[in-house]
Design a protein around this motif. Structure first.
Motif, PDB file in Angstrom:
ATOM      1  N   SER A 137     -29.183  -0.115 129.030  1.00 21.65           N
ATOM      2  CA  SER A 137     -28.446  -0.166 130.299  1.00 21.65           C
ATOM      3  C   SER A 137     -28.233   1.228 130.852  1.00 21.65           C
ATOM      4  CB  SER A 137     -27.058  -0.782 130.104  1.00 21.65           C
ATOM      5  OG  SER A 137     -27.164  -2.121 129.799  1.00 21.65           O
ATOM      6  N   LEU A 138     -27.803   2.139 129.977  1.00 25.12           N
ATOM      7  CA  LEU A 138     -27.544   3.514 130.419  1.00 25.12           C
ATOM      8  C   LEU A 138     -28.824   4.202 130.892  1.00 25.12           C
ATOM      9  CD1 LEU A 138     -24.973   5.210 128.031  1.00 25.12           C
ATOM     10  CD2 LEU A 138     -24.757   4.774 130.461  1.00 25.12           C
ATOM     11  N   ILE A 173     -22.140   2.971 122.396  1.00 23.89           N
ATOM     12  CA  ILE A 173     -23.311   3.594 121.754  1.00 23.89           C
ATOM     13  C   ILE A 173     -22.852   4.509 120.621  1.00 23.89           C
ATOM     14  CG2 ILE A 173     -25.251   5.185 122.121  1.00 23.89           C
ATOM     15  CD1 ILE A 173     -25.410   3.999 124.992  1.00 23.89           C
ATOM     16  N   TYR A 199     -16.739   2.019 138.111  1.00 24.67           N
ATOM     17  CA  TYR A 199     -18.100   2.308 137.646  1.00 24.67           C
ATOM     18  C   TYR A 199     -18.080   3.384 136.560  1.00 24.67           C
ATOM     19  CZ  TYR A 199     -22.855   4.076 137.541  1.00 24.67           C
ATOM     20  OH  TYR A 199     -24.086   4.510 137.118  1.00 24.67           O
ATOM     21  N   HIS A 258     -20.826  -5.521 134.750  1.00 26.61           N
ATOM     22  CA  HIS A 258     -21.685  -5.654 133.571  1.00 26.61           C
ATOM     23  C   HIS A 258     -22.960  -6.471 133.800  1.00 26.61           C
ATOM     24  CE1 HIS A 258     -22.509  -4.775 129.497  1.00 26.61           C
ATOM     25  NE2 HIS A 258     -22.494  -6.031 129.096  1.00 26.61           N
ATOM     26  N   ILE A 311     -29.802   2.827 134.347  1.00 23.25           N
ATOM     27  CA  ILE A 311     -29.037   3.303 135.510  1.00 23.25           C
ATOM     28  C   ILE A 311     -29.305   4.784 135.786  1.00 23.25           C
ATOM     29  CG2 ILE A 311     -27.254   1.538 135.464  1.00 23.25           C
ATOM     30  CD1 ILE A 311     -25.378   3.422 134.121  1.00 23.25           C
ATOM     31  N   LEU A 315     -24.963  -4.021 137.931  1.00 18.65           N
ATOM     32  CA  LEU A 315     -24.922  -2.680 137.334  1.00 18.65           C
ATOM     33  C   LEU A 315     -25.904  -1.760 138.064  1.00 18.65           C
ATOM     34  CD1 LEU A 315     -23.901  -0.746 135.158  1.00 18.65           C
ATOM     35  CD2 LEU A 315     -25.643  -1.634 133.616  1.00 18.65           C
ATOM     36  N   SER A 327     -24.958   1.475 140.283  1.00 16.08           N
ATOM     37  CA  SER A 327     -25.504   2.796 139.948  1.00 16.08           C
ATOM     38  C   SER A 327     -26.099   3.453 141.196  1.00 16.08           C
ATOM     39  CB  SER A 327     -26.545   2.693 138.826  1.00 16.08           C
ATOM     40  OG  SER A 327     -27.714   2.088 139.290  1.00 16.08           O
ATOM     41  N   GLU A 368     -26.756  -1.637 125.246  1.00 17.92           N
ATOM     42  CA  GLU A 368     -26.005  -0.616 125.995  1.00 17.92           C
ATOM     43  C   GLU A 368     -26.855   0.616 126.296  1.00 17.92           C
ATOM     44  OE1 GLU A 368     -24.693  -2.117 123.223  1.00 17.92           O
ATOM     45  OE2 GLU A 368     -23.322  -3.417 124.306  1.00 17.92           O
ATOM     46  N   GLU A 369     -27.654   1.010 125.305  1.00 15.25           N
ATOM     47  CA  GLU A 369     -28.466   2.214 125.480  1.00 15.25           C
ATOM     48  C   GLU A 369     -29.516   1.983 126.587  1.00 15.25           C
ATOM     49  OE1 GLU A 369     -29.205   3.818 121.748  1.00 15.25           O
ATOM     50  OE2 GLU A 369     -29.952   5.717 122.526  1.00 15.25           O
ATOM     51  N   LEU A 429     -19.809   2.045 128.069  1.00 13.80           N
ATOM     52  CA  LEU A 429     -21.162   1.910 127.498  1.00 13.80           C
ATOM     53  C   LEU A 429     -21.432   3.052 126.521  1.00 13.80           C
ATOM     54  CD1 LEU A 429     -23.337   0.903 130.612  1.00 13.80           C
ATOM     55  CD2 LEU A 429     -22.788  -0.536 128.665  1.00 13.80           C
ATOM     56  N   MET A 471     -26.854  -7.506 126.668  1.00 15.63           N
ATOM     57  CA  MET A 471     -27.795  -6.451 127.082  1.00 15.63           C
ATOM     58  C   MET A 471     -27.545  -5.196 126.249  1.00 15.63           C
ATOM     59  SD  MET A 471     -28.335  -5.061 130.918  1.00 15.63           S
ATOM     60  CE  MET A 471     -29.830  -4.257 131.415  1.00 15.63           C
TER      61      MET A 471
END
Lengths: 157, 96
Positions: free
Chosen positions: A6-7, B91, B80, B9, A10, B14, B18, A3-4, B87, A1
């Motif tokens: 995913s962030l 990036i 978390y 993950h 959320i 996830l 969150s 990462e960007e 993460l 998945m």
């Protein structure tokens, strides 16, 4: 998945909790809290510390029960630290300024009144501050949340 | 460098984490509605998170009126935050 992705997902998920749900507060909440504050402060006029202590306990229990009911209706317990800005700043300011105003109003009323019922009068002033200030805050908070939701394209349910 | 947590993950978990991280507790049906998951699927995910020690479960009542509330433990919140930091690290290391 990714990462960007995913962030971003959320972050949006967390915003939607506070911006995507209309959290209606029952109309009786503020008058009830104001009434409890009035009764607690007015009880000082009875000059019996046990009555005031009992009222403080009742006030705490009522406040706790009101919050619990609110959370049950919403399905979640809000976390002020996780509120999106500027809602968090507004909620914190309201709590601090609101408490300071209530204390000031009560102290000033007691200081300038020579009535034997000065705490009853001061409690009445606290009642008005809670109902009027609380209504203003709810309105302001809702408007701000609606505006943020519109800007971010979040649908309010 | 922070490491990705295999429990968190998975995409569904996830999202669950969150939501839990942004609140001081959530009810099962609130999560189900937000995530649009079937109850058995959500129960399975919650059970996995609980087994890792990341969740505190509070059940009230019995029968149809019963409710189940979930709250992150201190360990869960730390896990978390660590996962989100991992993460962000990824990036930064591999910018798009």
């Amino acid at each position: 998945m990714n990462e960007e992705a995913s962030l971003s997902e959320i972050e949006r998920e967390q915003l939607e909790i506070y911006l995507g749900t209309e959290q209606e507060t029952p109309r009786w909440t503020l008058p009830l809290l104001g009434l409890i504050a009035w009764a607690t402060i007015a009880s000082i006029d009875l000059e019996n510390p046990w009555v005031t202590i009992a009222m403080i306990v009742v006030a705490g229990a009522t406040f706790g029960a009101t919050m619990a009911l609110q959370q049950k209706r919403a399905g979640f317990s809000p976390r002020i630290a996780a509120l999106p800005e500027p809602l968090r700043r507004r909620a914190n300011s309201f709590l601090i300024v609101g408490t300071a105003v209530i204390v000031l109003v009560v102290v000033a009323t007691v200081a300038i009144s020579d009535s034997p019922y000065r705490f009853t009068i001061a409690g009445g002033a606290a009642f008005l501050v809670i109902v009027i200030g609380g209504t203003w805050f709810q309105h302001d908070y809702r408007e701000r949340a609606e505006m943020m939701a519109r800007e971010l394209g979040i649908e309010r349910g | 460098m922070a490491e990705l947590d295999p429990v968190i993950h998975a995409p569904k978990r996830l999202r669950i984490m969150s939501i839990l991280a942004a609140t001081d507790g959530v009810e099962f049906s609130f999560l189900q509605e937000r995530l649009d998951l079937a109850a058995p699927d959500l129960s399975k995910q919650m059970s996995t998170i609980e087994k890792a020690g990341y969740l505190k479960v509070d059940k009230t009542g019995r029968g149809p009126g019963s409710t189940t509330w979930y709250k992150l433990t201190r360990k869960g919140r730390a896990a978390y935050e660590n996962h989100v930091a991992a993460l962000r690290d990824l990036i930064e290391v591999n910018p798009v």
